[in-house]
Motif scaffolding. Structure first.
Motif, PDB file in Angstrom:
ATOM      1  N   ALA A 106     -17.835 -84.438  -5.081  1.00  0.00           N
ATOM      2  CA  ALA A 106     -18.362 -83.343  -5.905  1.00  0.00           C
ATOM      3  C   ALA A 106     -18.592 -83.801  -7.342  1.00  0.00           C
ATOM      4  CB  ALA A 106     -17.395 -82.156  -5.876  1.00  0.00           C
ATOM      5  N   GLU A 107     -17.684 -84.621  -7.874  1.00  0.00           N
ATOM      6  CA  GLU A 107     -17.854 -85.150  -9.226  1.00  0.00           C
ATOM      7  C   GLU A 107     -19.138 -85.959  -9.355  1.00  0.00           C
ATOM      8  OE1 GLU A 107     -14.428 -87.481 -10.016  1.00  0.00           O
ATOM      9  OE2 GLU A 107     -13.061 -85.753 -10.126  1.00  0.00           O
ATOM     10  N   ARG A 108     -19.555 -86.567  -8.255  1.00  0.00           N
ATOM     11  CA  ARG A 108     -20.754 -87.407  -8.253  1.00  0.00           C
ATOM     12  C   ARG A 108     -21.987 -86.643  -7.779  1.00  0.00           C
ATOM     13  NH1 ARG A 108     -16.264 -90.015  -7.948  1.00  0.00           N
ATOM     14  NH2 ARG A 108     -16.042 -92.194  -8.643  1.00  0.00           N
ATOM     15  N   ALA A 109     -21.867 -85.344  -7.621  1.00  0.00           N
ATOM     16  CA  ALA A 109     -22.970 -84.467  -7.194  1.00  0.00           C
ATOM     17  C   ALA A 109     -23.560 -84.897  -5.856  1.00  0.00           C
ATOM     18  CB  ALA A 109     -24.051 -84.410  -8.264  1.00  0.00           C
ATOM     19  N   VAL A 110     -22.713 -85.405  -4.970  1.00  0.00           N
ATOM     20  CA  VAL A 110     -23.170 -85.796  -3.640  1.00  0.00           C
ATOM     21  C   VAL A 110     -23.428 -84.552  -2.802  1.00  0.00           C
ATOM     22  CG1 VAL A 110     -22.421 -86.902  -1.483  1.00  0.00           C
ATOM     23  CG2 VAL A 110     -22.032 -88.045  -3.671  1.00  0.00           C
ATOM     24  N   ASP A 111     -24.580 -84.510  -2.145  1.00  0.00           N
ATOM     25  CA  ASP A 111     -24.886 -83.364  -1.297  1.00  0.00           C
ATOM     26  C   ASP A 111     -25.085 -83.735   0.160  1.00  0.00           C
ATOM     27  OD1 ASP A 111     -27.382 -84.578  -1.247  1.00  0.00           O
ATOM     28  OD2 ASP A 111     -28.373 -83.060  -2.465  1.00  0.00           O
ATOM     29  N   THR A 112     -25.012 -85.019   0.480  1.00  0.00           N
ATOM     30  CA  THR A 112     -25.253 -85.504   1.835  1.00  0.00           C
ATOM     31  C   THR A 112     -24.260 -86.621   2.147  1.00  0.00           C
ATOM     32  OG1 THR A 112     -27.617 -85.080   1.559  1.00  0.00           O
ATOM     33  CG2 THR A 112     -26.978 -86.514   3.393  1.00  0.00           C
ATOM     34  N   VAL A 113     -23.709 -86.611   3.350  1.00  0.00           N
ATOM     35  CA  VAL A 113     -22.787 -87.679   3.743  1.00  0.00           C
ATOM     36  C   VAL A 113     -23.216 -88.308   5.057  1.00  0.00           C
ATOM     37  CG1 VAL A 113     -20.781 -86.794   2.496  1.00  0.00           C
ATOM     38  CG2 VAL A 113     -21.198 -86.015   4.834  1.00  0.00           C
ATOM     39  N   LEU A 114     -23.088 -89.607   5.118  1.00  0.00           N
ATOM     40  CA  LEU A 114     -23.161 -90.329   6.381  1.00  0.00           C
ATOM     41  C   LEU A 114     -21.748 -90.438   6.917  1.00  0.00           C
ATOM     42  CD1 LEU A 114     -25.380 -93.459   5.556  1.00  0.00           C
ATOM     43  CD2 LEU A 114     -26.106 -91.273   6.514  1.00  0.00           C
ATOM     44  N   VAL A 115     -21.593 -90.213   8.192  1.00  0.00           N
ATOM     45  CA  VAL A 115     -20.285 -90.353   8.829  1.00  0.00           C
ATOM     46  C   VAL A 115     -20.342 -91.551   9.768  1.00  0.00           C
ATOM     47  CG1 VAL A 115     -18.549 -89.265  10.287  1.00  0.00           C
ATOM     48  CG2 VAL A 115     -19.838 -87.882   8.657  1.00  0.00           C
ATOM     49  N   THR A 116     -19.467 -92.514   9.520  1.00  0.00           N
ATOM     50  CA  THR A 116     -19.392 -93.701  10.364  1.00  0.00           C
ATOM     51  C   THR A 116     -17.932 -94.029  10.605  1.00  0.00           C
ATOM     52  OG1 THR A 116     -19.259 -95.359   8.594  1.00  0.00           O
ATOM     53  CG2 THR A 116     -21.460 -94.591   9.203  1.00  0.00           C
TER      54      THR A 116
END
Length: 203
Positions: A106-116
């Motif tokens: 959230a601090e990095r304004a991430v809105d999408t994640v890859l799950v591996t």
């Protein structure tokens, strides 16, 4: 991923090159890479011993290894100096108050994640479900996840695809990263990577 799981499962060792490719592509694009490790406690907390029995519960609590987090990753991975390396104390890295990962993203304004990572049908699927529930876009990378059996792997991918996010191959995701504008890569899209922690399910 940590040695405990990679050593025990050839499917897990087989996805290492794809995870490494994705991590390097994201670094090049300016996106964050996070590696998530099991904390030194059983994933179900105080009821783990009751559910699994004390011996299995103790095994689960030790799967993450000992020492500084960066030293506990599978040695084939090249962890960058700016990569995030965090622990989680539940199956899911996105369950409230069980990992610092959601706050760091959230601090990095991430809105999408890859799950591996591994196991696809336990920690990875759990993390994908919870990440989607928090409002993140979820992309599970089919050939960068592993389970004990093909049917378990395929069932996890099917569940995520039907209800929680997208499922793509490593090559498809690399093409998305290459095509993404630089500013979106820095914000985490099309894919800010998190590494689903390795884990052994009961039974």
């Amino acid at each position: 991923m940590v040695p405990f799981f990679a050593e025990a499962n050839p499917y897990v060792r087989g996805i290492v090159p794809n995870i490494a490719r994705l991590a390097e592509a994201l670094r090049t694009a300016g996106g964050p890479v996070a590696w998530v490790l099991p904390a030194n406690e059983a994933p179900l907390g105080s009821v783990s011993a009751e559910f699994y029995g004390p011996e299995v519960s103790a095994t689960f609590a030790a799967t993450g290894g000992s020492g500084p987090p960066r030293s506990r990753l599978w040695p084939a991975f090249d962890v960058g100096p700016d990569d995030l390396v965090v622990e989680k104390s539940a199956y899911s890295a996105f369950f409230p108050n069980r990992s610092p990962l959601p706050g760091l993203l959230a601090e990095r304004a991430v809105d999408t994640v890859l799950v591996t990572g591994a196991l696809a049908d336990v920690c990875c699927e759990s993390s994908a479900r919870d990440a989607a529930t928090t409002g993140l876009r979820v992309l599970m990378v089919a050939d960068a996840n592993a389970a004990r059996r093909d049917q378990d792997h395929n069932a996890a991918l099917h569940t995520v695809y039907r209800s929680f996010g997208d499922v793509r191959s490593t090559d498809e995701v690399l093409a998305l990263i290459a095509a993404a504008p630089a500013d979106r890569a820095r914000r985490g899209g099309p894919a800010a990577t998190r590494r689903c922690p390795p884990h052994v399910p009961g039974g």
